[in-house]
Design an enzyme around this catalytic site. Structure first.
Site, PDB file in Angstrom:
ATOM      1  N   ASN A  33      -6.423   4.318  -6.872  1.00  0.00           N
ATOM      2  CA  ASN A  33      -7.635   4.848  -6.255  1.00  0.00           C
ATOM      3  C   ASN A  33      -8.622   5.219  -7.352  1.00  0.00           C
ATOM      4  O   ASN A  33      -9.216   4.349  -7.955  1.00  0.00           O
ATOM      5  CB  ASN A  33      -7.361   6.012  -5.282  1.00  0.00           C
ATOM      6  CG  ASN A  33      -8.565   6.239  -4.375  1.00  0.00           C
ATOM      7  OD1 ASN A  33      -9.421   5.373  -4.270  1.00  0.00           O
ATOM      8  ND2 ASN A  33      -8.649   7.381  -3.732  1.00  0.00           N
ATOM      9  N   ARG A  81       0.842  -1.182   0.000  1.00  0.00           N
ATOM     10  CA  ARG A  81       0.000   0.000   0.000  1.00  0.00           C
ATOM     11  C   ARG A  81       0.886   1.243   0.000  1.00  0.00           C
ATOM     12  O   ARG A  81       1.966   1.246   0.611  1.00  0.00           O
ATOM     13  CB  ARG A  81      -0.841  -0.046   1.280  1.00  0.00           C
ATOM     14  CG  ARG A  81      -1.782   1.115   1.490  1.00  0.00           C
ATOM     15  CD  ARG A  81      -2.902   1.098   0.510  1.00  0.00           C
ATOM     16  NE  ARG A  81      -4.050   1.852   0.969  1.00  0.00           N
ATOM     17  CZ  ARG A  81      -5.076   2.152   0.193  1.00  0.00           C
ATOM     18  NH1 ARG A  81      -5.103   1.763  -1.075  1.00  0.00           N
ATOM     19  NH2 ARG A  81      -6.110   2.816   0.667  1.00  0.00           N
ATOM     20  N   THR A 118      -4.188  -0.625  -7.151  1.00  0.00           N
ATOM     21  CA  THR A 118      -5.015   0.557  -7.427  1.00  0.00           C
ATOM     22  C   THR A 118      -4.225   1.842  -7.542  1.00  0.00           C
ATOM     23  O   THR A 118      -3.117   1.955  -7.004  1.00  0.00           O
ATOM     24  CB  THR A 118      -6.064   0.735  -6.306  1.00  0.00           C
ATOM     25  OG1 THR A 118      -7.001   1.736  -6.695  1.00  0.00           O
ATOM     26  CG2 THR A 118      -5.437   1.148  -4.987  1.00  0.00           C
ATOM     27  N   ASP A 151      -8.048   8.131   0.634  1.00  0.00           N
ATOM     28  CA  ASP A 151      -8.520   6.992   1.435  1.00  0.00           C
ATOM     29  C   ASP A 151      -8.309   7.219   2.937  1.00  0.00           C
ATOM     30  O   ASP A 151      -8.847   6.482   3.756  1.00  0.00           O
ATOM     31  CB  ASP A 151      -7.824   5.691   1.008  1.00  0.00           C
ATOM     32  CG  ASP A 151      -8.515   5.048  -0.186  1.00  0.00           C
ATOM     33  OD1 ASP A 151      -9.617   5.497  -0.537  1.00  0.00           O
ATOM     34  OD2 ASP A 151      -7.961   4.106  -0.761  1.00  0.00           O
ATOM     35  N   GLY A 172     -13.648  -1.221  -6.636  1.00  0.00           N
ATOM     36  CA  GLY A 172     -14.929  -0.543  -6.387  1.00  0.00           C
ATOM     37  C   GLY A 172     -15.049   0.064  -5.006  1.00  0.00           C
ATOM     38  O   GLY A 172     -16.137   0.095  -4.433  1.00  0.00           O
ATOM     39  N   GLY A 173     -13.921   0.543  -4.441  1.00  0.00           N
ATOM     40  CA  GLY A 173     -13.985   1.180  -3.126  1.00  0.00           C
ATOM     41  C   GLY A 173     -14.586   0.228  -2.101  1.00  0.00           C
ATOM     42  O   GLY A 173     -14.285  -0.961  -2.105  1.00  0.00           O
ATOM     43  N   THR A 221      -8.994   0.863  -9.250  1.00  0.00           N
ATOM     44  CA  THR A 221      -8.533  -0.408  -8.754  1.00  0.00           C
ATOM     45  C   THR A 221      -8.781  -1.519  -9.767  1.00  0.00           C
ATOM     46  O   THR A 221      -9.673  -1.401 -10.591  1.00  0.00           O
ATOM     47  CB  THR A 221      -9.310  -0.700  -7.455  1.00  0.00           C
ATOM     48  OG1 THR A 221      -9.201   0.446  -6.656  1.00  0.00           O
ATOM     49  CG2 THR A 221      -8.816  -1.912  -6.746  1.00  0.00           C
ATOM     50  N   SER A 270      -7.477   0.736   3.480  1.00  0.00           N
ATOM     51  CA  SER A 270      -7.992   0.307   2.176  1.00  0.00           C
ATOM     52  C   SER A 270      -9.165  -0.637   2.351  1.00  0.00           C
ATOM     53  O   SER A 270      -9.358  -1.209   3.428  1.00  0.00           O
ATOM     54  CB  SER A 270      -6.870  -0.422   1.432  1.00  0.00           C
ATOM     55  OG  SER A 270      -7.359  -1.011   0.255  1.00  0.00           O
TER      56      SER A 270
HETATM   57  O1  DON Z   1      -7.985   1.042  -1.360  1.00  0.00           O
HETATM   58  C1  DON Z   1      -9.149   1.332  -1.496  1.00  0.00           C
HETATM   59  O2  DON Z   1     -10.032   0.927  -0.764  1.00  0.00           O
HETATM   60  C2  DON Z   1      -9.574   2.243  -2.659  1.00  0.00           C
HETATM   61  N1  DON Z   1      -8.457   3.071  -3.042  1.00  0.00           N
HETATM   62  C3  DON Z   1     -10.075   1.414  -3.783  1.00  0.00           C
HETATM   63  C4  DON Z   1     -10.534   2.271  -4.935  1.00  0.00           C
HETATM   64  C5  DON Z   1     -11.310   1.542  -5.949  1.00  0.00           C
HETATM   65  O3  DON Z   1     -11.600   0.393  -5.809  1.00  0.00           O
HETATM   66  C6  DON Z   1     -11.734   2.328  -7.126  1.00  0.00           C
HETATM   67  N2  DON Z   1     -12.276   1.471  -8.124  1.00  0.00           N
HETATM   68  N3  DON Z   1     -12.944   1.139  -8.845  1.00  0.00           N
END
Ligand code: DON
Length: 586
Positions: free
Chosen positions: A417, A123, A415, A439, A490-491, A397, A468
């Site tokens: 982000n 990370r 990712t 994040d 997808g966050g 991501t 994350s």
């Molecule tokens: O690490 C994380 O939780 C976020 N940076 C993930 C971002 C993400 O999945 C965006 N995507 N589609």
């Protein structure tokens, strides 16, 4: 702040690359129950019963068909799943620049057929000059500088992480596994419709921050069918291949990155880059109805939150029918409770004490399951005080999955982000930089880009990893063999989406193709609503849930998942049916 921007995952329907032969859902090995036909709501746009890619020996699945092909090529040449995953990671930095990266970070879970297991954390970290309020304006209001522009980036971890992975578990040299990526960057590749769509959505943001890039000549995205050649990136990759990760963190690439940061008010220095180290961690080993899960511990919240949600659901001896009111209620309530803990108690373990033992224990899950009322929703506001008791114990991501013929497996999520990260491209070195600083809880108590309301545990501190949601996971079957390799982009929906694929194959005995097509649901405690996919819920169920007190929220699509599952005589690979990708095996 553009809160809704990334919550709505845009769609571009799948363009599959070269694939191994296609398979209809097959029965799994004798240790596994037979797969059962799934039933989705009438009119759901991804019908049940679809076929998927079958490979008898080895397979790789990612959002980019040519990156999956690079991994398959390495395995055919004698490499193991780790060699192939590292090849795939670097290839994605070339062919899927919205998320594949060397300017970001990620996590990998590894399970080797000889029983070794690893969890590598690469990370990004906050630069040494980062401060708690660096993204607030003079009036204390949150700005968008944690999302776009030079200041949004954490110190990248991808190159160090992939190198560590290869060194510890691979069999080939870095220069060998990077060869496909270098060739793709140097000689170029043809842009498909998925990449063209992604590029056209990013053209304005990236061009605003980086007027000269190979993707947007004169500010306009290259069209599908054009050839994308990236000579600067090829040179950078070649330097890493020749001299190892050090070339990125200490050589001329580091100089280019720091010069780029200076140009736009970023704060990453040579000292930040030199100090970066990936962290090998112990995977969270939990169980769900007899299966063993290997999941990512903090600094990702993925493994803890998934484990907590699954432990809550395991308290119910009868599994509700997929898609029923009770299914939505129990699954949503489990996620809601797990996210309350996630949002308040998790952070980088080097900076905060994370009550791991409690959060991942079955006994704790039992107390949480007892707070679920059979007929009514419980509000997050009412739950929060109950769950903030002092704890007894001394947080765009892309995901890819690879298995080889020996049964070694790698599950990696990586990712920048946002899609295309901070919008900043490093001049001379040819890669995009992340906007991972968003994040953090840039202002504890205020929602971030994903609507996540997080607390002090995830406040900004120099050198700290931002929490994350990435959840690369490997599930072992009851005999200890790799059964499922899964993870997502997808966050916060990464956690809930990944969990649901696991539930779909274990609880509902779906084929992987069905498990990936099944409508999804999401709850992250705050906003206090249950999100479902358009067309993915029966009207009567929607009605019942509303009567139970749920605030229901509809999105076009949830989560971008890639997965592999063991089936009879081989593997089944499925890239996200809501987006694009490729499964390539043999
Ligand atoms: O690490 C994380 O939780 C976020 N940076 C993930 C971002 C993400 O999945 C965006 N995507 N589609």
């Amino acid at each position: 702040m553009t809160v809704s921007k990334a919550l709505v995952l845009s769609l571009s329907i799948s363009v599959l690359g070269a694939c191994a032969q296609s398979a209809t859902p097959a029965a799994t090995s004798s240790a596994e129950p037979a797969r059962e036909p799934a039933r989705f709501p009438d009119g759901w746009r991804l019908p049940a019963g679809a076929s998927s890619t079958f490979a008898s020996q080895a397979i790789a699945v990612s959002n980019s068909p040519s990156a999956s092909a690079a991994a398959a090529e390495i395995m055919k040449a004698g490499g193991n799943a780790v060699d192939a995953a590292v090849a795939l990671g670097f290839a994605l930095a070339v062919t899927w620049p919205e998320a594949g990266n060397i300017g970001g970070g990620g996590y990998s879970i590894v399970h080797m057929a000889d029983g070794r297991t690893a969890a590598i954390d690469y990370r990004e970290v906050a630069p040494l000059a980062a401060t708690r309020n660096m993204y607030l304006d003079a009036n204390g209001k949150v700005t968008d500088r944690s999302i776009e522009g030079h200041l949004a980036s954490g110190v990248p971890g991808a190159v160090a992480g992939l190198s560590m992975l290869l060194e510890k578990y691979g069999t080939m040299s870095l220069s060998r596994v990077m060869q496909p990526a270098i060739t793709l960057a140097r000689e170029g590749f043809v842009i498909d419709t998925a990449l063209a769509g992604s590029m056209s959505r990013a053209a304005t943001t990236v061009s605003r921050n980086s007027p000269v890039t190979p993707y947007f000549p004169n500010g306009k995205a290259l069209p599908a069918g054009a050839r994308l050649v990236q000579p600067d990136l090829a040179r950078t990759l070649q330097a890493i291949a020749d001299n190892g990760a050090k070339a990125f963190y200490e050589g001329w690439i580091a100089d280019s990155l720091v010069a780029e940061q200076r140009r736009g008010g970023g704060v990453i220095t040579r000292a930040d880059l030199k100090a970066y180290t990936p962290v090998p961690r112990t995977a969270i080993a939990s169980t769900y109805r007899g299966y063993r899960l290997l999941a990512m511990p903090p600094s990702s919240s993925g493994g803890v939150t998934m484990t907590e949600a699954l432990n809550i659901l395991e308290q119910y001896s009868t599994v509700p029918a997929y898609g029923s009111t009770r299914w939505f209620h129990l699954v949503g309530s489990a996620f809601q409770r797990a996210f309350i803990d996630r949002n308040s108690k998790l952070g980088d373990p080097a900076f905060v004490k994370v009550p791991m033992e409690q959060l991942t224990s079955k006994a704790y899950a039992k107390t949480l399951a007892a707070t679920i009322n059979d007929t009514r929703v419980t509000s997050t506001k009412a739950l929060e005080p109950m769950m903030q008791q002092p704890v007894r114990e001394p947080e765009h991501t892309t995901h890819y999955a690879v298995v080889d013929k020996s049964g070694n497996a790698v599950s990696t999520t990586t990712t920048l982000n946002n899609s295309w990260g901070s919008g900043v491209w490093v001049r001379g070195a040819g890669f995009m930089l992340n906007d991972e600083m968003d994040d953090f809880a840039v202002q504890p108590g205020t929602a971030n880009m994903y609507g996540l309301v997080q607390g002090e545990a995830n406040a900004i501190q120099p050198g700290k990893r931002m929490l994350s949601a990435m959840s690369p996971t490997i599930v072992l079957d009851k005999t200890g063999r790799v059964f499922l390799v899964v993870g997502a982009a997808g966050g916060p929906t990464i956690i809930t989406g990944t969990t649901q694929v696991i539930l779909n194959v274990i609880d509902h005995h779906m084929s992987l193709a069905d498990a990936m097509r099944a409508p999804r649901v999401h709850h992250q405690a705050l906003p206090d609503s249950l999100t479902y996919e358009d067309g993915g819920i029966r009207p009567a169920v929607l009605d019942s849930l509303t009567k139970m007190g749920y605030s229901m929220r509809k999105l076009r699509a949830l989560v971008n998942i890639n997965a592999i599952m063991r089936v009879k005589n081989g593997w089944e690979g499925v890239p996200e049916p809501r987006r694009s990708g490729g499964a390539v095996g043999y």
